[in-house]
Structures are given as structure tokens and as C-alpha cells.
Design a protein around this motif. Structure first.
Motif, PDB file in Angstrom:
ATOM      1  N   ASP A 836      49.472  54.598  34.566  1.00 15.82           N
ATOM      2  CA  ASP A 836      50.903  54.288  34.535  1.00 15.82           C
ATOM      3  C   ASP A 836      51.226  53.001  35.276  1.00 15.82           C
ATOM      4  N   THR A 837      50.632  52.835  36.462  1.00 17.21           N
ATOM      5  CA  THR A 837      50.931  51.631  37.246  1.00 17.21           C
ATOM      6  C   THR A 837      49.644  50.914  37.574  1.00 17.21           C
ATOM      7  N   LEU A 838      49.826  49.653  37.949  1.00 13.13           N
ATOM      8  CA  LEU A 838      48.655  48.841  38.267  1.00 13.13           C
ATOM      9  C   LEU A 838      48.040  49.291  39.584  1.00 13.13           C
ATOM     10  N   SER A 839      46.752  49.575  39.538  1.00 13.74           N
ATOM     11  CA  SER A 839      46.043  49.810  40.803  1.00 13.74           C
ATOM     12  C   SER A 839      44.646  49.224  40.664  1.00 13.74           C
ATOM     13  N   VAL A 840      44.120  48.799  41.777  1.00 12.75           N
ATOM     14  CA  VAL A 840      42.845  48.089  41.753  1.00 12.75           C
ATOM     15  C   VAL A 840      41.888  48.766  42.723  1.00 12.75           C
ATOM     16  N   ASP A 841      40.723  49.080  42.249  1.00 15.62           N
ATOM     17  CA  ASP A 841      39.705  49.686  43.107  1.00 15.62           C
ATOM     18  C   ASP A 841      38.532  48.723  43.246  1.00 15.62           C
ATOM     19  N   VAL A 842      38.188  48.436  44.492  1.00 16.07           N
ATOM     20  CA  VAL A 842      37.176  47.413  44.753  1.00 16.07           C
ATOM     21  C   VAL A 842      35.974  48.042  45.457  1.00 16.07           C
ATOM     22  N   VAL A 843      34.806  47.824  44.903  1.00 19.77           N
ATOM     23  CA  VAL A 843      33.583  48.255  45.578  1.00 19.77           C
ATOM     24  C   VAL A 843      32.798  47.014  45.983  1.00 19.77           C
ATOM     25  N   LEU A 844      32.635  46.864  47.304  1.00 17.39           N
ATOM     26  CA  LEU A 844      31.951  45.675  47.811  1.00 17.39           C
ATOM     27  C   LEU A 844      30.445  45.918  47.898  1.00 17.39           C
ATOM     28  N   ALA A 845      29.703  44.845  47.737  1.00 15.92           N
ATOM     29  CA  ALA A 845      28.251  44.933  47.909  1.00 15.92           C
ATOM     30  C   ALA A 845      27.938  45.184  49.380  1.00 15.92           C
ATOM     31  N   ASP A 846      26.776  45.818  49.627  1.00 14.78           N
ATOM     32  CA  ASP A 846      26.367  46.038  51.011  1.00 14.78           C
ATOM     33  C   ASP A 846      26.154  44.701  51.706  1.00 14.78           C
ATOM     34  N   GLU A 847      26.413  44.720  53.011  1.00 15.14           N
ATOM     35  CA  GLU A 847      26.148  43.500  53.777  1.00 15.14           C
ATOM     36  C   GLU A 847      24.663  43.252  53.817  1.00 15.14           C
ATOM     37  N   SER A 848      24.300  42.030  53.684  1.00 11.92           N
ATOM     38  CA  SER A 848      22.870  41.759  53.732  1.00 11.92           C
ATOM     39  C   SER A 848      22.597  40.546  54.600  1.00 11.92           C
TER      40      SER A 848
END
Length: 848
Positions: A836-848
Motif C-alpha cells: 500500500d505504501t512505500l517502504s524500503v528494506d535494506v540489507v547491508l553486506a558484512d563489514e570486512s
RNA sequence: GGGCGCUUAGCUCAGUUGGUUAGAGCAGCUGCCUUACAAGCAGCAGGUCGGGGGUUCGAGUCCCUCAGCGCCCACCA
């Protein structure tokens, strides 16, 4: 949109704001960028009646504030294609200059002395002022103002005022004196100027008459003294004027005095017989309800004196002392001798002592605070003396003229509009004609002589006027036609009017001076009536009103279509900046510290007519903006490569079209604001757009702009960057003339200040493109950044999975900008899903 | 004593005919060297819109009123 460049942009490695002012000010001067095109016709011209700043020492930030705002307006109009007539004047005429010359050189003007061609002022002013002739004094005035005018011009050039420096005038120069005198003679010929012997407000220190517009009220400590005139008690703040009393007056309906009207009483101490009269101006609840009328204690006395046809018993001289001999009806007795020749203050003390001793004063004086009239530059209260003066009709005693002037005020376009009220109030409140003669030296002389009769008396009813061709004249040294110099002051000869005109009498003809009324009919035709009068609110009653008056009388027309009224500069305590308060900041140091564009940014942030604090914080923002313009231009132009800049038809990406669509709306909004003289709003719109352009759009297309992708995508981005940059350079140009000229010069021919103003239609059909692509992409990018920041990660951190949820339209927009989002966000995988509404899901890469 | 303007975040200011959770920058805090910019960038937090009353479905916005500040004007008894 913009003219394509010839060759690749030349972008410096390290762009800087340093020295831009000097470099471009010189370049503009050499190229004549701001010269008026004197082949222009009236329909093509936009003419500005610039306020001539008072040349008395130094300019302050308040001046910079107002003049820069006007310059932004001028630059916009120029780019819109008007031929700008934008001259600069110097107001070096009048009392401020006289006082400065006196202090600077240690001299004083004595008109009775002959001209000394060998006179040189001392290196250092001596202990006592050296008396010199009027011509010598005027020469020193010119010398000192010339130095100041150079300093002023340097500052204005550094601030970047786009005035035509070939067209300057000074309010004391020949042309101004000629214009002012010619206008006066026309007033005289039409019966609008007249001379009359009348009680006038007089400054005892400056020894000159003062006009209503130059007066101000100051609260002063005083005291009510209750005095007995036989059995009637009156209250007065000026017991020293008892000897000048010619009547008592009460309101006609005041029952306490009803049976006394027509009878007489005796003044205390002097025993002069004075009538008790009725007049509606007397206020029953003020004091004892009955007032003593003196010639003259205040302006109400003058009204009563005139309307009740009372005799004159003047006792105050022009130097503010009591006369030596008593007036008619006052005995030269012990009481008179106690005040004769004393100052007004001393006389008051003596009178109070005597009145107390004789029992004519009831009780003790009651201290009060009351408003007292002062000359605005004076230090002692004004007195009223009878003298011969010149007046110009201004509607103060003529209802028809008053009505006409109010109609003119309504016809004028005021910015902001509420400023008109100040004009209306002033015109409605005028209570007499304009007193234009001043008993001073450094000013424009009243251009008339008078025949001297066989009895040696001048005949002021038949002034001798000069031919207009010989103007300007100084009647104290020049000789009227038909007379010989030896006939000056002798029976059967002539005498020159000794007075000069009020400084406003000359300032009120600045349109005629600047537009060449006396000597350049073609110029006058092309520039008058003018388009714009910019000025401060405090001189609406003086400069604006008197200019409008004289244009009405002479040309039967408004002198300008628009008036912009600027606000004040306030310091941190919200006090108005003024030299007397010692809170002035010198402009040159500020300009050097922050740069002219930064100071201009601050000035242009002040809303029209609105008072604004002097805030160096705002200047810092302006400086930051200017630097950003350099850097953003460096980036965009650095992407254009060596070949021809791709044009509008290269724009194929929806994101780019969206940016151009927003740009089109921006141009239209900014233009509309400028058309309303709202430069501040124009700047605000442009600035807001520019920052989001840098932060969102440029970041989104950066990868494409570097050419890492298809050639079509790269060209689309480059074309859009070029179009946007070209428009932004021009939109900023009125506010930041130096940095915009600098970046413009990297890739364009000619001055940005002569470039055509952008149009909303410059982006073609993209003006109607869907902007959702850009707003959605920016929102997604912002969400990615938020995630990285929240996790204290570098912006370079990779996003392994980006999931965007939203309604179909939003998802379509995201898809349209998919490549740019993935590149700008560092996204490995982007998936979309309906919601229904805009939502953004972000998965970041592991720190390396 | 009249008139006009102002009063919105700690500071400087936007907020155009009344309309969704009131905006910006600075300062503050948390982070980030990211191939235009560290004089930078990303983000967070921060406001009973001077007080009181009213009109309205709805008021920072319109009306009344009070207060403070500024400017202009006013006939000194």
C-alpha cells in the motif's frame, strides 16, 4: 537552452572564491557590461532612480543591505532583456557635509568675507575655527566629498552593484544645481513657489529655518508652572515667555471662563493687558483649561495668533536669547532687565525666582516629561521666529492638491504594498506648505535676486529671475542681467537671495537629474518616467513624497511605476544600526572576510520591507553556497568531455526527464517571484532546488555521467547536467554575480549577466515529464543512506539486498530508475513487491 | 495619543487566497576520507507557532483583545 560552448570547458583543478571580486569587477568595467545602451527606446528601458547615498564618512552594512537587494532586481531585469538605466548619485549637498568640513579642516563659513584664491586649509585643524568665505568653504566641501565618493564607488564595485559607472551625479554638481534651480523657477512661474514673512521653526544653533519633515519630537523633562494672571490661573511649561504673552485662550464651551471671554487680565510681573479669548483648539482638561498665548512658544501659538489676529510680542532672538529691548506693551522695568539678553534657560530660572517671590506662582513647579520639537540634527529645542522664507505648495494648505497627491500614491505600485499607508498618513497630516529655504551655505542657492528700492530696502514681491540658459547661478556672487556688480546692495540696485534650498529640494529631482531633463532630451525621453524607486521606509515622507510632488507639478505624471521599500538592519539586540549608537560594522572588512557573494546572499535573504538582523551566520551559509556552486560546476562540466555538449534530444532516461520537469517548474516559480520584486523568494526557491539537485540527482546519475554504462545513458545524463547547470548559473546570477560569472566563464562565451533569462519551456516536452521517478528514486536512496548511517557504516558499504515495497506507480518509477538506484546505492540486488505504501528494506553486506 | 510592522526550534528566518504528522539553515548530538566539494557528506534530535478569546468540519494563517519590541506620525499650555 544555452548556447553550446565552443570547445571543451576549462575547469580549474582547485576552484576558489579568492580574488573573484577584483578580477570580475575589472573585467565588467573593461567590457562595459553594465553600460546603458543610449540607442534604447523607452519601451525597452528599465530605469532605476537609485538613492544617492549621503557622502559623509563611510557607508555601513545597512546601506549594503538595501543596495544589494536593488541590484538583484536590476540584474534580473537586465537578463530578462530590458536595457538597464541604472545610474548612481552622491548626496553631498547639505548640512552633513558642512559639518564634516568644519570639523575636518577646522574652518567656519563667514559669507561676509571675500574669496581668497590662495587659501589652503591647515594640515591639522587648529584650536579655533578659521573663518573663510563661502566660495572657499564650498571648495573644501567639493574636495572632501570627492575623496569620499571614490571610496564609496570602490565599495560598491566590490559589492558588485551593476550600475553604469559612467553615469554618476552628485547633488551639488553643476547639473544637479541647474536641474534643481530650473525646477524651482518653474514652480515660481506657476505660483507653486512663493516667499512669505511668517513665524517659522528655527534652530538657534544651526541658525536656520527647519521644515516639518526635518523635525522630530523628543521627550524632555520640563515642569508645569501655575501662574496667576489677576484672578485667573494658567499652567505653562515656559514661564520665560510671560513677557511675550498676547492673550489667554480657553475653549468656547468651557463654562469656567464663559463670562470672562472679551475681558482682559494683566500679565504677572510685567502688567501688560491681555485679552481672554475663546478658541476650539483649547483643551478644557489640559492644565487649568486656559492657556497663555505667546509669540511664539509653540506651533499652536502660531495658529491662535493667526486665527485670532493677535499682535506680536517677540522676545526670543534667532540666537536663542531674549531680546535686549522689551516688546511693545511691556515696560522696561526691573523684571525685564532680569531676563533681557539672557538665554532662554537662564531667563526661565530668573522668571521662576521672581514669580515665586512676587507670589504670582501658585505652589511649586510640577516636573513632567513632555515632547519638545527638535531639528533632527539639532541639540536644542526649536524656537519660533519670524523671518522671510520660500515655500513650495505641497497640499498642506490645499485640499485639491492633497487629494491629487493621494491619488498618485495609490497609482504607484508599492512593494510591499502596506508601505503606502505611511505615504497616505504623511500627506493627510501635512499642516503647511514646504519650507524650502535654508540659511546655510553648502547647498543649491535660491536662484533669485530682488530689486533694491530708493529707500535701500529689497522688494521681495518682485524677484528678478535668471534666464534658464545661465543656470546654475549663485545670486550672492552672480549679477542679474541688466545690472552691474557695483549695484549690489545699493538703492536702485539689486540684492541676491542669501539662502540655499533644503537638501530635499534637490533630492526631489533625482529622476530629472539622472535622466537628463535639462540637457539631454533624448535620454529623458528614453528613461522618464522611471520604472523603479528603491529606498528606505524612513524617507517616504521626505524623499519619496517630495519627488512625487515635483513630478506631479512639473510633468503631471508619477516619477516611477514601482517603489520598493527595504527594511532595516538590526543588531543582535534588535536595535536599528546607526552610527550614533556605535553598533555599526564596517562593510569592507566583512566583504573581505566572507566574500561579496556571501554578503549579498545575506542581504538577499532579507524579505522585501522586512527588518533583518546582521547575522554573519547567514553570510557563512552564503559562502558555503558559493563554494558549492564552484564544486558542482566543476563536477558537471568535468563530465562533459571534449566533444560538443549533447542537447535536449539526448535526454532519454526518465530520471533525467524528471529533473528537467522540476527545473522547468523552478524557473517558472523563480521568474514569478522576481516579477513581484520578491528577490528573496526567488533566491530561496533556487537554493532549495540546487541543494537537492546536488544531493540527490547528481548522486543518482554520477555513474552514468562517468560513462560507465551505455553511451545513450551517459549522454542523457550529460545533456541534463548541462541544461540544469546552465539554468542554475543564470538563476543564481542576480544574487551571486561573481561566482556565477566565474563558473559561466569556464564553458560559455560572454557574461552570464547579459545571458538570456531561462524559460520554463527551455526543456521542451520534458517540462511535462513525470517527476515521480526522481522523487521515488531520491526517497529510496535516502533510505539506503539512513541505513548505512544508522549502522555507522561508510556510504561505500554494499547493499546485498534492497527490497522496495509500494503501490504500482511507485514501483514503476523505481523500475524506471533501477540502474541509477543500484549504482548510487551500491546495491547488489534490487527486488520490488506490491504494497500500500512505500517502504524500503535494506540489507547491508558484512563489514570486512 | 494615533498608524504600520514584527513576535514560529537555543540562534537567524521561511511558511503566497485557512486544508494531510509546522519547514530550512546555523548551533547541538551521532557517524562517514564517498574518484565535485572535510570550507564536505549522511543521519538524529529539537517547536503547546507571544498570552487569551472567537469564527470554522478544520486556524501559524481570518476576527477581537492583551502584552512586548521596532518604526513612523501627533498642536511643547
Amino acid at each position: 537552452m544555452s548556447t553550446p560552448t565552443t570547445g571543451a570547458p576549462r575547469v580549474p583543478d582547485k576552484p576558489t572564491l579568492d580574488n573573484l571580486e577584483e578580477r570580475w569587477a575589472t573585467s565588467w568595467e573593461e567590457a562595459g557590461t553594465y553600460r546603458f545602451d543610449d540607442t534604447a527606446t523607452r519601451a525597452e528601458v528599465f530605469s532605476i532612480d537609485t538613492p544617492p547615498p549621503t557622502v559623509s564618512g563611510s557607508l555601513h552594512m545597512g546601506s549594503v543591505f538595501g543596495y544589494v537587494q536593488t541590484d538583484a532586481i536590476a540584474r534580473y531585469r537586465r537578463m530578462r532583456g530590458w536595457k538597464l538605466f541604472y545610474p548612481m548619485g552622491w548626496d553631498d549637498n547639505g548640512l552633513p557635509t558642512e559639518r564634516r568640513v568644519q570639523n575636518y579642516f577646522g574652518v567656519t563659513c563667514d559669507p561676509s568675507l571675500p574669496y581668497d584664491p590662495d587659501f589652503r586649509p591647515p594640515e591639522e585643524p587648529g584650536k579655533d575655527d578659521i573663518p573663510i568665505s563661502r566660495p572657499n568653504f564650498i571648495a573644501l566641501c567639493h574636495q572632501l566629498t570627492a575623496e569620499d565618493e571614490r571610496t564609496f564607488e570602490d565599495l560598491w564595485r566590490r559589492v558588485g552593484l551593476s550600475v553604469d559607472w559612467a553615469r554618476t551625479y552628485a547633488t551639488i554638481d553643476d547639473k544637479s544645481r541647474r536641474t534643481s534651480q530650473r525646477m524651482f523657477l518653474h514652480n515660481l512661474a506657476r505660483g507653486e513657489a512663493y516667499t512669505s514673512e511668517a513665524p517659522t521653526l528655527w534652530d538657534v544653533d544651526f541658525q536656520t529655518a527647519v521644515a516639518q519633515a526635518e523635525m522630530e519630537d523628543r521627550q524632555l523633562a520640563g515642569a508645569y508652572h501655575r501662574l496667576r494672571f489677576d484672578d485667573i490661573e494658567i499652567e505653562t511649561t515656559r514661564p520665560e515667555l510671560v513677557a511675550a504673552c498676547v492673550a489667554l485662550v480657553a475653549h468656547p464651551d468651557d463654562e469656567r471662563y464663559a463670562d470672562r471671554f472679551g475681558s482682559t487680565v494683566h500679565t504677572p510681573l510685567f502688567g501688560a493687558e491681555v485679552p481672554v479669548l475663546a478658541h476650539p483648539l483649547a483643551e478644557p482638561d489640559k492644565g487649568s483649561g486656559i492657556a497663555m498665548i505667546c509669540t511664539f512658544g509653540d506651533v499652536t501659538d502660531v495658529v491662535w495668533w493667526r486665527e485670532l489676529d493677535l499682535p506680536t510680542r517677540s522676545i526670543v532672538t534667532r540666537s536663542g536669547r531674549i531680546t535686549e529691548t522689551p516688546p511693545p506693551g511691556v515696560p522696561d522695568g526691573e523684571a525685564w532687565r532680569a531676563i533681557a539678553g539672557r538665554s532662554v534657560k537662564q531667563a526661565q530660572r530668573a522668571m521662576v525666582e521672581m514669580l515665586a517671590a512676587s507670589g504670582d506662582m501658585v505652589g511649586d513647579p510640577r516636573p513632567i516629561e513632555h515632547p519638545v520639537k527638535f531639528y533632527e540634527r539639532g541639540s536644542r529645542p526649536l524656537e519660533i521666529v519670524t523671518s522671510r522664507q520660500w515655500f513650495i505648495r505641497n497640499g498642506g494648505r490645499d485640499d485639491d492638491l492633497r487629494r491629487d497627491l493621494l491619488a498618485r500614491g495609490t497609482a504607484l505600485d508599492w512593494h510591499p504594498s502596506y508601505m503606502q499607508v505611511r505615504f497616505d498618513d504623511w500627506v493627510r497630516g501635512l499642516n503647511g506648505d514646504w519650507l524650502v529655504s535654508r540659511q546655510r551655505f553648502f547647498g543649491v542657492p535660491v536662484p533669485v535676486w530682488y530689486p533694491v528700492g530708493p529707500d535701500g530696502e529689497a522688494d521681495h514681491t518682485a524677484p528678478i529671475v535668471p534666464d534658464e540658459a545661465v543656470l546654475p547661478v549663485d545670486p550672492t556672487t552672480d549679477v542679474p542681467e541688466g545690472y552691474a556688480p557695483e549695484q549690489r546692495g545699493v538703492p536702485g540696485g539689486f540684492t541676491g537671495d542669501p539662502d540655499v534650498m533644503d537638501t530635499w529640494a534637490t533630492s526631489s529631482v533625482t529622476p530629472q537629474i539622472a535622466c537628463g531633463w535639462v540637457d539631454d532630451p533624448a535620454l529623458f525621453e528614453a528613461t522618464f518616467p522611471m520604472d523603479l524607486r528603491p529606498q528606505g521606509p524612513e524617507i517616504i515622507r521626505t524623499w519619496l513624497f517630495s519627488t512625487l510632488l515635483r513630478s506631479h507639478q512639473e510633468h503631471d505624471v508619477l516619477p516611477w511605476r514601482h517603489a520598493t521599500i527595504n527594511g532595516w538592519i538590526l543588531d543582535k539586540d534588535r536595535k536599528k544600526m546607526s552610527k550614533s549608537k556605535g553598533n555599526v560594522i564596517t562593510p569592507m572588512a566583512t566583504l573581505e572576510e566572507f566574500g561579496s557573494d556571501a554578503v549579498r546572499y545575506w542581504a538577499c535573504n532579507g524579505r522585501p520591507g522586512t527588518d533583518t538582523a546582521l547575522d554573519i551566520g547567514v553570510m557563512k551559509i552564503g559562502r558555503r553556497l558559493a563554494i558549492k556552486v564552484l564544486n558542482a560546476s566543476k563536477f558537471a562540466l568535468g563530465r562533459l568531455g571534449d566533444g560538443p555538449v549533447p542537447g535536449l534530444d539526448a535526454v532519454v532516461m526518465p530520471l533525467d526527464a524528471a529533473l528537467l520537469s522540476q527545473l522547468s517548474s523552478l524557473v517558472e516559480a523563480v521568474t514569478a517571484a522576481h516579477d513581484e520584486f520578491d528577490y528573496a523568494r526567488a533566491l530561496e526557491f533556487t537554493e532549495t532546488f540546487f541543494w537537492s539537485f546536488c544531493d540527490d540527482y547528481v548522486e543518482l546519475v554520477k555513474t552514468r555521467a562517468y560513462g560507465e554504462g551505455t553511451a545513450g545513458g551517459a549522454n542523457s545524463a550529460r545533456a541534463t547536467l548541462a541544461l540544469a547547470l546552465s539554468a542554475l548559473h543564470r538563476l543564481f546570477a542576480p544574487f551571486l554575480p561573481f561566482v556565477t560569472e566565474e563558473v559561466w566563464s569556464w564553458w560559455q562565451e560572454g557574461s552570464v549577466h547579459l545571458a538570456p533569462w531561462p524559460e520554463g519551456t527551455d526543456v521542451g516536452t520534458h517540462a511535462r515529464a513525470d517527476t515521480t521517478v526522481l522523487t521515488a528514486a531520491a526517497e529510496v536512496l535516502s533510505a539506503i543512506r539512513r541505513e548505512k548511517t544508522t549502522n555507522k557504516r561508510s556510504m561505500r558499504a554494499r547493499v546485498t539486498l534492497l527490497t522496495v515495497t509500494g503501490p504500482p506507480a511507485t514501483l514503476a518509477a523505481v523500475e524506471a530508475a533501477r540502474g541509477d538506484i543500484v549504482d548510487a546505492g551500491g546495491v547488489d540486488q534490487l527486488v520490488v513487491s506490491a504494497g500500500d505504501t512505500l517502504s524500503v528494506d535494506v540489507v547491508l553486506a558484512d563489514e570486512s
